[in-house]
Design a protein around this motif. Structure first.
Motif, PDB file in Angstrom:
ATOM      1  N   PRO A   1      -4.604 -16.816   7.538  1.00 20.36           N
ATOM      2  CA  PRO A   1      -4.288 -15.412   7.833  1.00 20.36           C
ATOM      3  C   PRO A   1      -3.874 -15.338   9.302  1.00 20.36           C
ATOM      4  N   SER A   2      -3.433 -14.172   9.747  1.00 15.97           N
ATOM      5  CA  SER A   2      -3.161 -13.993  11.166  1.00 15.97           C
ATOM      6  C   SER A   2      -4.469 -14.214  11.941  1.00 15.97           C
TER       7      SER A   2
ATOM      8  N   ARG B   1     -13.331 -10.692   7.911  1.00 16.51           N
ATOM      9  CA  ARG B   1     -12.401 -10.102   6.944  1.00 16.51           C
ATOM     10  C   ARG B   1     -13.054  -9.947   5.588  1.00 16.51           C
TER      11      ARG B   1
ATOM     12  N   ARG C   1       5.210  -6.647   1.469  1.00 20.69           N
ATOM     13  CA  ARG C   1       5.083  -6.375   2.914  1.00 20.69           C
ATOM     14  C   ARG C   1       6.441  -6.612   3.548  1.00 20.69           C
TER      15      ARG C   1
ATOM     16  N   HIS D   1       0.042 -22.267   3.549  1.00 23.09           N
ATOM     17  CA  HIS D   1       1.222 -22.756   4.269  1.00 23.09           C
ATOM     18  C   HIS D   1       1.509 -24.205   3.887  1.00 23.09           C
TER      19      HIS D   1
ATOM     20  N   GLY E   1      -4.282  -6.722   1.432  1.00 26.29           N
ATOM     21  CA  GLY E   1      -4.382  -6.548   2.885  1.00 26.29           C
ATOM     22  C   GLY E   1      -3.694  -5.301   3.390  1.00 26.29           C
TER      23      GLY E   1
ATOM     24  N   ILE F   1       6.563 -10.431   2.505  1.00 33.11           N
ATOM     25  CA  ILE F   1       5.914 -10.963   1.297  1.00 33.11           C
ATOM     26  C   ILE F   1       6.651 -10.455   0.058  1.00 33.11           C
TER      27      ILE F   1
ATOM     28  N   ILE G   1      -2.753 -16.648   2.825  1.00 31.55           N
ATOM     29  CA  ILE G   1      -1.463 -17.285   2.543  1.00 31.55           C
ATOM     30  C   ILE G   1      -1.631 -18.794   2.709  1.00 31.55           C
TER      31      ILE G   1
ATOM     32  N   THR H   1       6.107 -16.375  13.310  1.00 30.71           N
ATOM     33  CA  THR H   1       5.820 -14.943  13.125  1.00 30.71           C
ATOM     34  C   THR H   1       4.698 -14.497  14.069  1.00 30.71           C
TER      35      THR H   1
ATOM     36  N   ALA I   1      -0.266 -16.839  -2.608  1.00 24.39           N
ATOM     37  CA  ALA I   1       0.835 -16.564  -1.680  1.00 24.39           C
ATOM     38  C   ALA I   1       1.155 -17.859  -0.932  1.00 24.39           C
TER      39      ALA I   1
ATOM     40  N   ASN J   1      -9.517 -10.069   0.264  1.00 14.73           N
ATOM     41  CA  ASN J   1      -8.179 -10.027   0.852  1.00 14.73           C
ATOM     42  C   ASN J   1      -7.639 -11.457   0.955  1.00 14.73           C
ATOM     43  N   PRO J   2      -6.712 -11.826   0.038  1.00 14.71           N
ATOM     44  CA  PRO J   2      -6.325 -13.230  -0.097  1.00 14.71           C
ATOM     45  C   PRO J   2      -5.587 -13.812   1.106  1.00 14.71           C
TER      46      PRO J   2
ATOM     47  N   ARG K   1       3.832 -19.889   1.930  1.00 17.98           N
ATOM     48  CA  ARG K   1       4.874 -19.779   2.958  1.00 17.98           C
ATOM     49  C   ARG K   1       5.129 -21.140   3.591  1.00 17.98           C
TER      50      ARG K   1
ATOM     51  N   SER L   1       5.149 -12.360   8.224  1.00 12.78           N
ATOM     52  CA  SER L   1       6.206 -12.648   7.253  1.00 12.78           C
ATOM     53  C   SER L   1       6.411 -11.530   6.225  1.00 12.78           C
TER      54      SER L   1
ATOM     55  N   THR M   1      -3.163 -15.284  -8.594  1.00 11.72           N
ATOM     56  CA  THR M   1      -1.889 -15.594  -7.934  1.00 11.72           C
ATOM     57  C   THR M   1      -2.170 -16.190  -6.562  1.00 11.72           C
TER      58      THR M   1
HETATM   59  O1  TXA Z   1       3.473 -14.395   9.000  1.00 14.87           O
HETATM   60  C1  TXA Z   1       2.456 -14.471   8.310  1.00 14.87           C
HETATM   61  O2  TXA Z   1       2.475 -14.254   7.088  1.00 14.87           O
HETATM   62  C2  TXA Z   1       1.149 -14.855   9.018  1.00 14.87           C
HETATM   63  C3  TXA Z   1       1.287 -16.275   9.546  1.00 14.87           C
HETATM   64  C4  TXA Z   1       0.008 -16.813  10.128  1.00 14.87           C
HETATM   65  O3  TXA Z   1       1.781 -17.117   8.538  1.00 14.87           O
HETATM   66  N1  TXA Z   1       0.036 -14.709   8.124  1.00 14.87           N
HETATM   67  C5  TXA Z   1      -0.452 -13.505   7.728  1.00 14.87           C
HETATM   68  O4  TXA Z   1      -1.560 -13.574   6.928  1.00 14.87           O
HETATM   69  O5  TXA Z   1       0.040 -12.465   8.070  1.00 14.87           O
HETATM   70  P1  TXA Z   1      -2.525 -12.330   6.642  1.00 14.87           P
HETATM   71  O6  TXA Z   1      -3.671 -12.917   5.932  1.00 14.87           O
HETATM   72  O7  TXA Z   1      -2.822 -11.625   7.895  1.00 14.87           O
HETATM   73  O8  TXA Z   1      -1.741 -11.436   5.668  1.00 14.87           O
HETATM   74  C6  TXA Z   1      -1.556 -11.867   4.334  1.00 14.87           C
HETATM   75  C7  TXA Z   1      -1.211 -10.706   3.444  1.00 14.87           C
HETATM   76  C8  TXA Z   1      -2.381  -9.799   3.181  1.00 14.87           C
HETATM   77  O9  TXA Z   1      -1.917  -8.453   3.213  1.00 14.87           O
HETATM   78  C9  TXA Z   1      -2.805 -10.200   1.769  1.00 14.87           C
HETATM   79  O10 TXA Z   1      -3.417  -9.158   1.088  1.00 14.87           O
HETATM   80  C10 TXA Z   1      -1.469 -10.589   1.154  1.00 14.87           C
HETATM   81  O11 TXA Z   1      -0.813 -11.253   2.185  1.00 14.87           O
HETATM   82  N2  TXA Z   1      -1.636 -11.555   0.044  1.00 14.87           N
HETATM   83  C11 TXA Z   1      -2.026 -12.843   0.116  1.00 14.87           C
HETATM   84  N3  TXA Z   1      -2.115 -13.400  -1.110  1.00 14.87           N
HETATM   85  C12 TXA Z   1      -1.758 -12.449  -1.990  1.00 14.87           C
HETATM   86  C13 TXA Z   1      -1.662 -12.385  -3.412  1.00 14.87           C
HETATM   87  N4  TXA Z   1      -1.945 -13.431  -4.172  1.00 14.87           N
HETATM   88  N5  TXA Z   1      -1.269 -11.211  -3.977  1.00 14.87           N
HETATM   89  C14 TXA Z   1      -0.972 -10.126  -3.195  1.00 14.87           C
HETATM   90  N6  TXA Z   1      -1.061 -10.135  -1.853  1.00 14.87           N
HETATM   91  C15 TXA Z   1      -1.453 -11.259  -1.255  1.00 14.87           C
END
Ligand code: TXA
Ligand code: MG
Length: 349
Positions: free
Chosen positions: A144-145, A60, A197, A69, A232, A185, A67, A37, A121, A64-65, A123, A183, A119
């Motif tokens: 995160p990204s 950050r 998302r 992997h 996020g 979500i 992911i 991604t 996340a 803001n949680p 992937r 990705s 919770t």
């Molecule tokens: O493609 C992707 O998902 C990339 C690659 C690196 O894997 N990662 C990514 O992570 O985009 P990030 O941190 O930029 O975005 C993660 C999003 C954020 O909007 C965050 O708020 C949401 O996922 N998120 C993470 N854990 C969550 C949770 N427990 N509940 C609701 N939203 C969550």
């Protein structure tokens, strides 16, 4: 901090290099790595201090949680509880790949990783470099990204270097990301699966796999009263330094309107840019016209959008207009990112 930047070939992975990167993560350090991604900024997901370092490196907000992997489906049950049947189906269809699922978290996942939420996340990426790195690091990488907070997600290592050199221990350069948008979500912690998302795995694909899926209300509406459920998604994001507006309407009118505006701004000495589909790009008289792809080739547009937002910054463009793209299928993710980049500034003709 010295950042080691190394090139790595995803068809012929240098094992010693992955081991070195894996050891950095096991020892609480940070490694940025390619995924299909966008590039991720990785640390040990089960180590509170690593997650703290990720937030600091990105700049950050820590609510803001991140992911988590994984590389093996079996590892999911170690970090998540109450995994519904629908999740197993989705994993069968789309893992490894650009899908993130949200579950109730297991006790071993620190709140520092989940931004204080109950919770988590999860992937399973398909990029072979990412998968090898996850295995070598102990199985759970929070990532995160790999951009500084607020900037477009990096789809090439050079943008990670730009944003994070001196802030992470190592950057693995595995070439350009194939998909180019983050990705999809899906929240599976409630009664009905909810898309938090949009991404490359579309609503239609999810419905086909598991039937009932809803779209988070906060995504569909630009009304600030309705908050998106993924923390996020509430932040202004992906934003170029120049001001960006999206123009929608009949093709000829859009081109005429944008050219008129550009003429005005150029008179004032401003540097202007346009983001346009291949079919219409030649019709613009801006200082810089960027074309992410043919109008009906959504994968192509997705792959190039974030790069283009960064290039417009690099060229010092002050005023940017973007054509609107079709919002269906992958187009839903494209328009979601473009709207956020524009701070929801849309001109309808
Ligand atoms: O493609 C992707 O998902 C990339 C690659 C690196 O894997 N990662 C990514 O992570 O985009 P990030 O941190 O930029 O975005 C993660 C999003 C954020 O909007 C965050 O708020 C949401 O996922 N998120 C993470 N854990 C969550 C949770 N427990 N509940 C609701 N939203 C969550
Ligand atoms: Mg991000």
């Amino acid at each position: 901090m010295d950042t080691k930047v190394v090139q790595i070939d995803r068809r012929n992975i240098n094992k010693a290099m992955i081991q070195e990167a894996g050891n950095i993560i096991r020892n609480g350090g940070l490694v940025a790595f390619p995924t299909e991604t966008v590039y991720g900024l990785g640390g040990d997901a089960l180590n509170e201090s690593s997650s703290g370092k990720i937030y600091a490196a990105k700049g950050r907000p820590s609510d803001n949680p991140l992911i988590v992997h994984i590389a093996e489906f079996g590892d999911l049950k170690e970090i998540a509880v109450k995994i519904p049947k629908a999740a197993e189906k989705l994993a069968k269809c789309f893992w490894p790949g650009p899908l993130t699922m949200i579950f109730e978290k297991a006790a071993c996942v620190p709140y520092a990783t989940t931004g204080g939420l109950d919770t988590v996340a999860v992937r399973m990426p398909s990029d072979p470099i990412a998968r090898e790195l996850i295995r070598e690091s102990g199985g759970y990488i929070a990532a995160p990204s790999a951009n500084r907070s607020g900037r477009p997600s990096p789809t090439q290592a050079k943008y990670v270097v730009e944003d994070l050199r001196g802030r992470v221990d190592m950057i693995l350069d595995g070439g350009a990301s194939e998909i180019g948008l983050e990705s999809t979500i899906v929240d599976l912690s409630g009664e009905v699966p909810v898309i938090l998302r949009p991404g490359y795995i579309t609503e239609e694909m999810l419905v086909k796999a598991i039937g009932n899926v809803e779209m988070d209300k906060g995504l569909l509406d630009s009304d600030p009263q309705i908050k998106p459920k993924a923390p996020g998604m509430k932040y202004r994001h992906y934003a170029p330094q120049g001001s960006l507006a999206i123009v929608e309407g009949p093709k000829e009118q859009v081109t005429a309107y944008i050219n008129e505006k550009i003429k005005e701004y150029r008179k004032e000495g401003m540097k202007t840019g346009v983001i346009a589909a291949f079919e219409t790009a030649a019709g613009y008289q801006a200082d810089c016209v960027k074309c992410p792809g043919k109008r009906n080739d959504e994968s192509e547009i997705a792959r190039h959008l974030f790069r283009i937002l960064r290039e417009l910054d690099d060229e010092g463009i002050q005023v940017i207009y973007a054509e609107a793209f079709d919002g269906h299928g992958v187009g839903c993710a494209i328009m979601n990112r473009l709207l956020k980049a524009a701070g929801y500034q849309v001109i309808t003709l």
